[in-house]
Design a protein around this motif. Structure first.
Motif, PDB file in Angstrom:
ATOM      1  N   ILE A  10       0.846  -1.191   0.000  1.00  0.00           N
ATOM      2  CA  ILE A  10       0.000   0.000   0.000  1.00  0.00           C
ATOM      3  C   ILE A  10       0.880   1.238   0.000  1.00  0.00           C
ATOM      4  CG2 ILE A  10      -1.935   1.142   1.147  1.00  0.00           C
ATOM      5  CD1 ILE A  10      -2.487  -1.800   0.418  1.00  0.00           C
ATOM      6  N   ASP A  11       0.544   2.219  -0.820  1.00  0.00           N
ATOM      7  CA  ASP A  11       1.205   3.512  -0.761  1.00  0.00           C
ATOM      8  C   ASP A  11       0.346   4.424   0.110  1.00  0.00           C
ATOM      9  OD1 ASP A  11       3.432   4.964  -1.336  1.00  0.00           O
ATOM     10  OD2 ASP A  11       2.803   5.608  -3.328  1.00  0.00           O
ATOM     11  N   VAL A  12       0.943   4.956   1.172  1.00  0.00           N
ATOM     12  CA  VAL A  12       0.199   5.673   2.210  1.00  0.00           C
ATOM     13  C   VAL A  12       0.549   7.158   2.194  1.00  0.00           C
ATOM     14  CG1 VAL A  12      -0.334   5.760   4.684  1.00  0.00           C
ATOM     15  CG2 VAL A  12       0.221   3.573   3.604  1.00  0.00           C
ATOM     16  N   PHE A  13      -0.421   7.963   2.547  1.00  0.00           N
ATOM     17  CA  PHE A  13      -0.307   9.427   2.565  1.00  0.00           C
ATOM     18  C   PHE A  13      -0.114   9.991   1.161  1.00  0.00           C
ATOM     19  CE2 PHE A  13       1.081   8.778   7.110  1.00  0.00           C
ATOM     20  CZ  PHE A  13      -0.029   9.366   7.674  1.00  0.00           C
ATOM     21  N   THR A  14      -0.768   9.385   0.196  1.00  0.00           N
ATOM     22  CA  THR A  14      -0.760   9.909  -1.163  1.00  0.00           C
ATOM     23  C   THR A  14      -1.969   9.372  -1.913  1.00  0.00           C
ATOM     24  OG1 THR A  14       0.508  10.119  -3.213  1.00  0.00           O
ATOM     25  CG2 THR A  14       0.631   8.006  -2.083  1.00  0.00           C
ATOM     26  N   ALA A  15      -2.454  10.163  -2.856  1.00  0.00           N
ATOM     27  CA  ALA A  15      -3.494   9.701  -3.775  1.00  0.00           C
ATOM     28  C   ALA A  15      -2.884   9.301  -5.103  1.00  0.00           C
ATOM     29  CB  ALA A  15      -4.535  10.797  -3.987  1.00  0.00           C
ATOM     30  N   VAL A  16      -1.562   9.492  -5.239  1.00  0.00           N
ATOM     31  CA  VAL A  16      -0.840   9.193  -6.482  1.00  0.00           C
ATOM     32  C   VAL A  16       0.073   8.001  -6.234  1.00  0.00           C
ATOM     33  CG1 VAL A  16       0.693  10.089  -8.257  1.00  0.00           C
ATOM     34  CG2 VAL A  16      -0.866  11.649  -7.065  1.00  0.00           C
ATOM     35  N   PRO A  17      -0.166   6.863  -6.884  1.00  0.00           N
ATOM     36  CA  PRO A  17       0.671   5.689  -6.641  1.00  0.00           C
ATOM     37  C   PRO A  17       2.157   5.988  -6.792  1.00  0.00           C
ATOM     38  CG  PRO A  17      -1.201   5.109  -8.023  1.00  0.00           C
ATOM     39  CD  PRO A  17      -1.211   6.605  -7.899  1.00  0.00           C
ATOM     40  N   TYR A  18       2.945   5.431  -5.846  1.00  0.00           N
ATOM     41  CA  TYR A  18       4.407   5.511  -5.847  1.00  0.00           C
ATOM     42  C   TYR A  18       4.936   6.891  -5.470  1.00  0.00           C
ATOM     43  CZ  TYR A  18       2.952   1.530  -8.598  1.00  0.00           C
ATOM     44  OH  TYR A  18       2.284   0.417  -9.030  1.00  0.00           O
ATOM     45  N   LYS A  19       4.087   7.727  -4.874  1.00  0.00           N
ATOM     46  CA  LYS A  19       4.525   9.049  -4.431  1.00  0.00           C
ATOM     47  C   LYS A  19       4.399   9.239  -2.910  1.00  0.00           C
ATOM     48  CE  LYS A  19       5.842  11.156  -8.217  1.00  0.00           C
ATOM     49  NZ  LYS A  19       7.204  11.706  -8.361  1.00  0.00           N
ATOM     50  N   GLY A  20       4.009   8.161  -2.191  1.00  0.00           N
ATOM     51  CA  GLY A  20       3.852   8.267  -0.748  1.00  0.00           C
ATOM     52  C   GLY A  20       4.881   7.429  -0.017  1.00  0.00           C
ATOM     53  N   ASN A  21       4.426   6.738   1.026  1.00  0.00           N
ATOM     54  CA  ASN A  21       5.296   5.868   1.819  1.00  0.00           C
ATOM     55  C   ASN A  21       4.770   4.444   1.706  1.00  0.00           C
ATOM     56  OD1 ASN A  21       7.172   4.847   3.576  1.00  0.00           O
ATOM     57  ND2 ASN A  21       6.593   6.105   5.328  1.00  0.00           N
ATOM     58  N   PRO A  22       5.515   3.546   1.059  1.00  0.00           N
ATOM     59  CA  PRO A  22       5.010   2.185   0.859  1.00  0.00           C
ATOM     60  C   PRO A  22       4.995   1.378   2.144  1.00  0.00           C
ATOM     61  CG  PRO A  22       7.253   2.373   0.037  1.00  0.00           C
ATOM     62  CD  PRO A  22       6.825   3.759   0.422  1.00  0.00           C
ATOM     63  N   LEU A  23       3.997   0.529   2.256  1.00  0.00           N
ATOM     64  CA  LEU A  23       3.849  -0.365   3.400  1.00  0.00           C
ATOM     65  C   LEU A  23       3.547  -1.764   2.894  1.00  0.00           C
ATOM     66  CD1 LEU A  23       3.361  -0.732   6.570  1.00  0.00           C
ATOM     67  CD2 LEU A  23       0.926  -0.539   5.979  1.00  0.00           C
ATOM     68  N   ALA A  24       4.306  -2.742   3.347  1.00  0.00           N
ATOM     69  CA  ALA A  24       3.989  -4.142   3.063  1.00  0.00           C
ATOM     70  C   ALA A  24       3.014  -4.642   4.114  1.00  0.00           C
ATOM     71  CB  ALA A  24       5.255  -4.990   3.086  1.00  0.00           C
ATOM     72  N   VAL A  25       1.952  -5.332   3.675  1.00  0.00           N
ATOM     73  CA  VAL A  25       0.940  -5.856   4.599  1.00  0.00           C
ATOM     74  C   VAL A  25       0.749  -7.345   4.333  1.00  0.00           C
ATOM     75  CG1 VAL A  25      -1.415  -5.674   5.459  1.00  0.00           C
ATOM     76  CG2 VAL A  25      -0.248  -3.624   4.622  1.00  0.00           C
ATOM     77  N   VAL A  26       0.918  -8.150   5.372  1.00  0.00           N
ATOM     78  CA  VAL A  26       0.655  -9.588   5.297  1.00  0.00           C
ATOM     79  C   VAL A  26      -0.625  -9.853   6.076  1.00  0.00           C
ATOM     80  CG1 VAL A  26       1.497 -11.902   5.834  1.00  0.00           C
ATOM     81  CG2 VAL A  26       3.114 -10.114   5.131  1.00  0.00           C
ATOM     82  N   ARG A  27      -1.637 -10.400   5.394  1.00  0.00           N
ATOM     83  CA  ARG A  27      -2.929 -10.658   6.035  1.00  0.00           C
ATOM     84  C   ARG A  27      -2.972 -12.070   6.634  1.00  0.00           C
ATOM     85  NH1 ARG A  27      -4.918  -8.995   0.755  1.00  0.00           N
ATOM     86  NH2 ARG A  27      -5.369  -6.762   0.670  1.00  0.00           N
ATOM     87  N   GLY A  28      -3.790 -12.231   7.659  1.00  0.00           N
ATOM     88  CA  GLY A  28      -3.978 -13.560   8.253  1.00  0.00           C
ATOM     89  C   GLY A  28      -2.697 -14.149   8.785  1.00  0.00           C
ATOM     90  N   ALA A  29      -1.890 -13.307   9.469  1.00  0.00           N
ATOM     91  CA  ALA A  29      -0.523 -13.700   9.849  1.00  0.00           C
ATOM     92  C   ALA A  29      -0.433 -14.351  11.218  1.00  0.00           C
ATOM     93  CB  ALA A  29       0.373 -12.460   9.804  1.00  0.00           C
ATOM     94  N   ASP A  30      -1.549 -14.839  11.753  1.00  0.00           N
ATOM     95  CA  ASP A  30      -1.554 -15.376  13.116  1.00  0.00           C
ATOM     96  C   ASP A  30      -0.604 -16.557  13.300  1.00  0.00           C
ATOM     97  OD1 ASP A  30      -4.185 -14.007  14.500  1.00  0.00           O
ATOM     98  OD2 ASP A  30      -4.456 -14.315  12.353  1.00  0.00           O
TER      99      ASP A  30
END
Length: 276
Positions: A10-30
């Motif tokens: 996910i690119d965070v704090f931006t509405a323009v892809p690749y212009k914010g701060n990227p975050l890797a998210v792993v779902r269901g990581a229990d």
């Protein structure tokens, strides 16, 4: 034994892809151990990687653990918004009108307003900075101490120290000495009347395995408490961050009563599966 997990970047704090701060998210990581999370976060080499888990608090909608390439954080701003965005995109439905995230620091309230997410910043105490620390900050930013108009510790966790400068140009010209900075986490801020936003921000965190963070929610949360609380900023303002790195981060700050809301857009850039 290797397992497959749903993954998003996910690119965070931006509405323009690749212009914010990227975050890797792993779902269901229990099923992942702390050691596996650490290893994966180190491999992504992003400022933060978030792991979504089932909550252990009945008040929470989901739980998240947040890691830099070297350590776990009890809370961080851009992983909070990015993890929430990923949770909603995967079909998550909040129990109430607000989304409640559980993380190591406790429960964080998140709201959706005009399709933009914002979190209520955790409470913190502003602290004065001693002369030796002020001198270290100035040396690490390679500036004369008189160039820093004001300085304040604006959060205990993760421990941001904020230095106020007179102009946006001064902030963008900074070339920090990370060895001199040592374990300090230093934010630089200046008013930006000539820009598209009200303030220009930079955040430096060499001890977390990165030099400069592209866009930083926790820093901006602390800055909002300081700047609004001292009359240096209005109760609603916008900050830019990441300019010096070729990014276009935008953070929307707002005080409502005793709450300080930190908002931003999120964009999904990558989806798929990872094997860990």
């Amino acid at each position: 034994m290797e397992q497959k997990f749903s993954f998003a970047q996910i690119d965070v704090f931006t509405a323009v892809p690749y212009k914010g701060n990227p975050l890797a998210v792993v779902r269901g990581a229990d099923a992942l151990s702390t050691e596996q999370m650490v290893a994966f976060a180190n491999w992504t080499n992003l400022s933060e990687t978030a792991f979504l888990l089932q909550p252990t608090s009945i008040a929470a909608d989901y739980r998240v653990r947040i890691f830099t390439p070297t350590t776990e954080l009890p809370f961080a701003g851009h992983p909070t918004l990015g993890a929430c965005h990923a949770w909603l995109a995967a079909g998550g439905t909040p129990q109430g009108t607000e989304i409640v995230q559980q993380c190591e620091i406790g429960l964080i309230r998140i709201r959706r307003k005009d399709e933009r997410l914002a979190f209520a910043a955790p409470p913190t105490t502003l602290e004065e900075i001693d002369h030796a620390t002020r001198a270290q900050v100035a040396a690490s930013l390679r500036v004369d101490p008189t160039a820093i108009l004001a300085i304040q510790r604006v959060s205990q966790k993760p421990g941001w120290i904020a230095a106020l400068f007179a102009s946006r140009a001064q902030v963008l010209a900074l070339q920090p000495d990370f060895a001199a900075m040592g374990p300090l986490k230093v934010g630089a801020v200046a008013p930006s009347p000539e820009g598209e936003t009200d303030f220009e921000v930079r955040g430096f965190v060499p001890d977390l395995g990165i030099g400069e963070d592209p866009v930083t929610g926790s820093l901006n949360a602390g800055l909002a408490r300081w700047l609004i609380g001292t009359g240096r900023a209005p109760s609603h303002y916008t900050a830019a961050q990441g300019t010096a790195m070729g990014r276009a981060g935008r953070i929307y700050l707002e005080q409502e009563g005793t709450d300080f809301w930190v908002g931003g857009d999120c964009v999904t850039c990558i989806t798929g599966d990872v094997v860990i």
